[in-house]
Design a protein around this motif. Structure first.
Motif, PDB file in Angstrom:
ATOM      1  N   GLU A 166       0.836  -1.100  -0.015  1.00 43.95           N
ATOM      2  CA  GLU A 166      -0.112   0.167  -0.110  1.00 43.95           C
ATOM      3  C   GLU A 166       0.846   1.425  -0.060  1.00 43.95           C
ATOM      4  O   GLU A 166       0.358   2.485  -0.204  1.00 43.95           O
ATOM      5  N   GLU A 167       2.163   1.251   0.150  1.00 44.35           N
ATOM      6  CA  GLU A 167       2.860   2.455   0.276  1.00 44.35           C
ATOM      7  C   GLU A 167       3.993   2.370  -1.099  1.00 44.35           C
ATOM      8  O   GLU A 167       4.743   3.098  -1.311  1.00 44.35           O
TER       9      GLU A 167
ATOM     10  N   TRP B  38       0.024   6.355  -2.115  1.00 41.75           N
ATOM     11  CA  TRP B  38       0.067   6.432  -0.622  1.00 41.75           C
ATOM     12  C   TRP B  38      -0.130   7.784  -0.129  1.00 41.75           C
ATOM     13  O   TRP B  38      -1.110   7.989   1.129  1.00 41.75           O
TER      14      TRP B  38
ATOM     15  N   GLN C  13      -2.371  10.034  -1.447  1.00 47.31           N
ATOM     16  CA  GLN C  13      -3.693  10.221  -1.279  1.00 47.31           C
ATOM     17  C   GLN C  13      -4.522   9.671  -0.214  1.00 47.31           C
ATOM     18  O   GLN C  13      -5.596  10.332   0.214  1.00 47.31           O
ATOM     19  N   GLN C  14      -3.809   9.021   0.676  1.00 46.03           N
ATOM     20  CA  GLN C  14      -4.585   8.312   1.742  1.00 46.03           C
ATOM     21  C   GLN C  14      -4.363   9.348   2.873  1.00 46.03           C
ATOM     22  O   GLN C  14      -4.891   9.199   4.168  1.00 46.03           O
ATOM     23  N   HIS C  15      -3.351  10.398   2.641  1.00 37.90           N
ATOM     24  CA  HIS C  15      -3.267  11.503   3.866  1.00 37.90           C
ATOM     25  C   HIS C  15      -3.509  12.733   2.993  1.00 37.90           C
ATOM     26  O   HIS C  15      -2.368  13.383   2.958  1.00 37.90           O
TER      27      HIS C  15
END
Length: 143
Positions: free
Chosen positions: A52-53, A59, A61-63
């Protein structure tokens, strides 16, 4: 006949991959990737990381820049010595550079102006004093 797409994986804009035609807006996309590399201290693709990283853009976009978890993407080597507001601004601008529609991406002159504006924001706090160094951060002179 479509031109063969060449370049470094992770930096090619979706429109370039789709059409094989490079434009100034393709360069803006690539620069958006570079901005995130600067913020995170990571490369656009790192296969040694958890699945996922591995892809930087997926990655980050998740933060999102305005989220509470945004600090999780920041390069730990910065040691928190940066104005968080400026980092969020750079990330927001990187997101604009990474827009799916090339016509909505900023012009490179706008990229330069925005980065100059962000550089005018509050300076980072001074680094913590190191006991082995003098108060000004330099090593003491040898005697």
């Amino acid at each position: 006949m479509m031109a063969q797409v060449v370049g470094t994986h992770g930096y090619a804009a979706p429109d370039y991959i789709e059409t094989g035609h490079l434009t100034a807006k393709s360069d803006v996309w690539s620069f958006g990737v570079v901005l995130y590399e600067i913020l995170t201290g990571r490369r656009s693709l790192e296969r040694s990381r958890p699945a996922e990283e591995q892809k930087l853009l997926g990655w980050v976009q998740q933060h999102p820049p305005d989220s509470a978890g945004f600090r999780a993407i920041m390069d730990l080597r910065l040691g928190g010595r940066y104005p968080l507001a400026a980092a969020r601004e750079v990330a927001r601008f990187a997101d604009r550079c990474l827009g799916k529609n090339p016509k909505e991406r900023p012009a490179m002159r706008d990229v330069v102006e925005e980065l100059e504006r962000v550089l005018q924001m509050e300076p980072p706090p001074p680094p913590p004093a190191d006991k082995k160094k003098g108060g000004d951060g330099r090593l003491p002179a040898k005697r």
